[in-house]
Design a protein around this motif. Structure first.
Motif, PDB file in Angstrom:
ATOM      1  N   ALA A 320       0.861  -1.154  -0.023  1.00  0.00           N
ATOM      2  CA  ALA A 320      -0.010  -0.071  -0.120  1.00  0.00           C
ATOM      3  C   ALA A 320       0.875   1.351  -0.327  1.00  0.00           C
ATOM      4  CB  ALA A 320      -0.965   0.107   1.273  1.00  0.00           C
ATOM      5  N   ALA A 321       1.758   1.214   0.630  1.00  0.00           N
ATOM      6  CA  ALA A 321       2.805   2.561   0.746  1.00  0.00           C
ATOM      7  C   ALA A 321       3.360   2.687  -0.542  1.00  0.00           C
ATOM      8  CB  ALA A 321       3.867   2.117   1.994  1.00  0.00           C
ATOM      9  N   GLN A 322       3.868   1.602  -1.200  1.00  0.00           N
ATOM     10  CA  GLN A 322       4.613   1.577  -2.423  1.00  0.00           C
ATOM     11  C   GLN A 322       3.893   2.151  -3.545  1.00  0.00           C
ATOM     12  OE1 GLN A 322       5.887  -2.606  -2.864  1.00  0.00           O
ATOM     13  NE2 GLN A 322       7.920  -1.857  -2.105  1.00  0.00           N
ATOM     14  N   LEU A 323       2.404   1.872  -3.554  1.00  0.00           N
ATOM     15  CA  LEU A 323       1.556   2.156  -4.472  1.00  0.00           C
ATOM     16  C   LEU A 323       1.229   3.645  -4.272  1.00  0.00           C
ATOM     17  CD1 LEU A 323      -1.162  -0.798  -4.619  1.00  0.00           C
ATOM     18  CD2 LEU A 323       0.822  -0.201  -6.269  1.00  0.00           C
ATOM     19  N   ALA A 324       1.270   4.153  -2.809  1.00  0.00           N
ATOM     20  CA  ALA A 324       1.370   5.641  -2.542  1.00  0.00           C
ATOM     21  C   ALA A 324       2.363   6.535  -3.050  1.00  0.00           C
ATOM     22  CB  ALA A 324       0.691   5.767  -1.109  1.00  0.00           C
ATOM     23  N   GLY A 325       3.487   5.981  -3.030  1.00  0.00           N
ATOM     24  CA  GLY A 325       4.654   6.596  -3.647  1.00  0.00           C
ATOM     25  C   GLY A 325       5.501   6.715  -2.341  1.00  0.00           C
ATOM     26  N   VAL A 326       5.341   6.082  -1.229  1.00  0.00           N
ATOM     27  CA  VAL A 326       5.952   6.135  -0.070  1.00  0.00           C
ATOM     28  C   VAL A 326       7.091   5.039   0.023  1.00  0.00           C
ATOM     29  CG1 VAL A 326       5.905   6.080   2.456  1.00  0.00           C
ATOM     30  CG2 VAL A 326       4.254   7.371   1.383  1.00  0.00           C
ATOM     31  N   LYS A 327       8.639   5.404   0.151  1.00  0.00           N
ATOM     32  CA  LYS A 327       9.616   4.651  -0.173  1.00  0.00           C
ATOM     33  C   LYS A 327      10.079   4.014   1.044  1.00  0.00           C
ATOM     34  CE  LYS A 327      10.368   6.108  -4.906  1.00  0.00           C
ATOM     35  NZ  LYS A 327       9.441   4.974  -5.545  1.00  0.00           N
ATOM     36  N   THR A 328       9.966   4.662   2.041  1.00  0.00           N
ATOM     37  CA  THR A 328      10.774   4.321   3.388  1.00  0.00           C
ATOM     38  C   THR A 328      10.139   3.268   4.350  1.00  0.00           C
ATOM     39  OG1 THR A 328       9.735   6.161   4.495  1.00  0.00           O
ATOM     40  CG2 THR A 328      11.628   6.875   3.392  1.00  0.00           C
ATOM     41  N   LEU A 329       9.065   2.768   3.980  1.00  0.00           N
ATOM     42  CA  LEU A 329       8.304   1.938   5.103  1.00  0.00           C
ATOM     43  C   LEU A 329       8.878   0.576   5.057  1.00  0.00           C
ATOM     44  CD1 LEU A 329       6.131   2.351   6.904  1.00  0.00           C
ATOM     45  CD2 LEU A 329       4.523   1.644   5.326  1.00  0.00           C
ATOM     46  N   PRO A 330       9.504  -0.142   3.938  1.00  0.00           N
ATOM     47  CA  PRO A 330       9.545  -1.546   3.859  1.00  0.00           C
ATOM     48  C   PRO A 330      10.584  -2.114   5.052  1.00  0.00           C
ATOM     49  CG  PRO A 330       9.599  -0.743   1.668  1.00  0.00           C
ATOM     50  CD  PRO A 330       9.569   0.508   2.473  1.00  0.00           C
ATOM     51  N   GLY A 331      11.765  -1.121   5.294  1.00  0.00           N
ATOM     52  CA  GLY A 331      12.600  -1.561   6.394  1.00  0.00           C
ATOM     53  C   GLY A 331      12.053  -1.586   7.547  1.00  0.00           C
ATOM     54  N   LEU A 332      11.201  -0.540   8.079  1.00  0.00           N
ATOM     55  CA  LEU A 332      10.392  -0.227   9.224  1.00  0.00           C
ATOM     56  C   LEU A 332       9.620  -1.508   9.467  1.00  0.00           C
ATOM     57  CD1 LEU A 332       9.774   1.286  11.711  1.00  0.00           C
ATOM     58  CD2 LEU A 332       8.069   2.691  10.443  1.00  0.00           C
ATOM     59  N   ILE A 333       8.783  -1.827   8.434  1.00  0.00           N
ATOM     60  CA  ILE A 333       7.826  -2.848   8.506  1.00  0.00           C
ATOM     61  C   ILE A 333       8.727  -4.274   8.833  1.00  0.00           C
ATOM     62  CG2 ILE A 333       6.007  -4.343   7.579  1.00  0.00           C
ATOM     63  CD1 ILE A 333       5.052  -1.653   8.410  1.00  0.00           C
ATOM     64  N   ASN A 334       9.674  -4.454   8.208  1.00  0.00           N
ATOM     65  CA  ASN A 334      10.434  -5.537   8.364  1.00  0.00           C
ATOM     66  C   ASN A 334      10.856  -5.826   9.833  1.00  0.00           C
ATOM     67  OD1 ASN A 334      11.323  -7.802   6.596  1.00  0.00           O
ATOM     68  ND2 ASN A 334      13.397  -7.383   7.656  1.00  0.00           N
ATOM     69  N   GLY A 335      11.324  -4.410  10.327  1.00  0.00           N
ATOM     70  CA  GLY A 335      11.700  -4.567  11.695  1.00  0.00           C
ATOM     71  C   GLY A 335      10.604  -4.774  12.718  1.00  0.00           C
TER      72      GLY A 335
END
Length: 547
Positions: A320-335
């Motif tokens: 959902a973040a990637q589709l919205a153009g937000v690129k900083t979330l994957p690492g945080l979600i992985n944590g």
């Protein structure tokens, strides 16, 4: 020293906690009817611990990763209806368990209730398959932790982290139970805050904060609100809904941990009902609202939703973040996912060991499993449960991974079997109260809509158990059939085998032991003051969210 504690002094031999072989049926002529005896461990879990165990035990990879597959199979509307419906089943189980756990807050929880209220063989079969499910899930979570860390560095070996986290989790569970409660409180707080953050994020993106502008219900229009699964047309949409119904049940499993923890809670007759009441609204908000928002942000035909990965790349939160153009979330979600699996692993060992204590105190497992340390920790039960985590190393070989898949399926369906057994135990509990002239109005916590609500939960849980492997019939696949139903077969074999071996009989309502364990709790409550309520609006809100 607190009442009802079982301790072992350093210069003494380990003692078996709470076993009283002299207890018999109230009717001297009914000596074959086994009556419940339970081990009373130290009551060191506080209200905030129990609140977060109740909700933290539910929020896991099923929500952070599995919810994406649910939307892909059934569409946003189908997944939303499925999760809401299963949420009502979960609540029926919770209120039933709450009524029994506040009346008899004992170690072993629903394993003890099944044996004491229904049938010794039911307690045996349900208890052992439930223990196995938690123990094997411990191995699964250890493996998942390594896979999640590989997201940051691909060349690291998974086996390293299986070993490291196995040592850490085992050591933590050998500490007093208050340490478990504190660790789970903070792990659960991270999960809750992540979900709350995503809910706020999802509302903002849907309202137009992302690169795609205002979304509204656009994904419900194209590609649509319902998806077809396996077959086309309306039949395919129903099949998709039913598949998600089963998946939602797996996601919700863990809510029953509040019943296991009741035996080690300092004020169970106050904190257990509060945890149950709040669990319903948390389920509604954290699960149903999250599924609703994911369905608004991610179309069900997005190929990433069907990824087999266990790291952040497969999370619908990240998609959902990637589709919205937000690129900083994957690492945080992985944590956050790493915290999720470590929290689950910690709970696996805790709950599995307490189930073993309940089995042993009912005479359904070796008595040495009730041995406790000076701090009230059942260290033998912890060691036996923790040892199962070493099966995680099986994933290092292809043949071992195939066997591991079978173990995982046993773990999943065992949750539904346990929910069904809790409902059956509650129905038997109510019959025993009536037969022995005890009014339900006198109970510390009175469940709503009974007995119909418990019947509702039992019927639909049985239906899900019987149909959860329906894909093996579309078309027929013998291997898939046994993979889907091996846990049901194992449960039946354990039940029938124990009954044939022991010749046990179902306990008559008039013979049910409603006293063992209650007297000790009544004495504990003498002079016990209620916890003070938090003051101030903000403090009340934070207390509700974080327990």
């Amino acid at each position: 020293m607190e009442k009802n504690e079982v301790v072992v002094k350093p210069d003494e031999e380990p003692k078996v906690a709470g076993i009283d072989s002299g207890r018999t049926s109230p009717d001297p002529e009914k000596q074959s009817v086994h009556q419940g005896t339970t081990a009373q461990l130290k009551r060191r879990l506080q209200s905030r611990h129990l609140q977060m165990i109740a909700i933290g035990g539910t929020i896991g990879t099923g929500l952070f990763i599995g919810s994406g597959g649910a939307i892909a199979k059934s569409g946003p509307a189908g997944a939303l209806i499925a999760y809401a419906f299963v949420g009502t089943l979960v609540y029926s189980v919770m209120v039933a368990l709450g009524e029994m756990a506040t009346y008899l807050p004992v170690s072993g929880a629903f394993t003890v209730y099944a044996s004491r209220f229904v049938d010794h063989s039911l307690g045996f079969s349900m208890g052992w398959i439930y223990w196995f499910s938690w123990a094997i899930t411990f191995a699964l979570e250890l493996t998942a932790s390594g896979l999640i860390i590989q997201y940051w560095k691909q060349d690291l070996s998974v086996s390293i982290f299986i070993g490291v986290f196995w040592v850490i989790i085992t050591a933590l569970n050998l500490l007093p139970v208050s340490f478990y409660g504190e660790i789970e409180f903070w792990f659960a707080a991270i999960k809750v805050l992540t979900v709350v953050g995503f809910i706020i994020f999802g509302i903002c993106i849907d309202a137009g904060a992302g690169q795609n502008g205002y979304l509204g219900f656009s994904t419900w229009n194209s590609p649509g609100a319902f998806a077809s699964y396996l077959v086309d047309g309306h039949t395919g949409k129903f099949v998709g809904f039913w598949a998600v119904l089963i998946q939602a049940g797996f996601s919700y499993q863990g809510t029953e941990l509040v019943g296991i923890a009741a035996g080690e809670t300092d004020n169970p007759r106050k904190t257990v009902p509060a945890a149950i009441r709040k669990t319903f609204w948390r389920i509604l908000i954290f699960f149903v609202l999250t599924i609703f928002l994911i369905g608004l942000l991610v179309p069900y035909d997005n190929e990433q939703l069907l990824s087999d990965s266990t790291d952040a790349s497969a999370s619908p939160f990240v998609i959902a973040a990637q589709l919205a153009g937000v690129k900083t979330l994957p690492g945080l979600i992985n944590g956050v996912l790493l915290c999720v699996v470590l929290s689950a692993a910690n709970s696996n060992v805790y709950s599995g060991s307490r189930i073993l204590v309940g089995l042993a105190s009912e005479g359904l497992a070796p008595r040495l499993l009730c041995w406790t340390s000076a701090n009230g920790v059942p260290y033998v039960a912890v060691a036996v449960t923790s040892a199962m985590g070493l099966l995680g190393f099986m994933n290092e070989s292809s043949s071992g991974a195939q066997a591991f898949d079978w173990f995982i399926n046993i773990a999943g369906v065992a949750g539904f079997i346990s929910w069904t057994s809790i409902g059956i135990s509650h129905l038997a509990f109510m019959r025993a109260l009536k037969a022995q002239g005890i009014s339900r109005d006198s109970l510390p916590y009175k469940a709503m809509w009974q007995p119909w609500f418990s019947w509702y939960g039992v019927v639909f849980n049985v239906l899900i158990i019987l149909t959860q492997g329906f894909t093996s019939f579309m078309p027929w696949n013998t291997v898939d059939f046994f993979v889907a139903y091996i846990s049901v077969i194992l449960f039946v074999v354990l039940f029938v085998g124990h009954k044939v071996w022991t010749r046990s009989r179902a306990v008559r309502p008039v013979d049910v032991d409603l006293l063992s364990g209650k007297k000790e709790v009544d004495e504990m409550y003498e002079g016990l003051e209620d916890d003070a309520e938090p003051k101030g609006v903000l403090k009340r809100i934070s207390s509700w969210v974080l327990g």
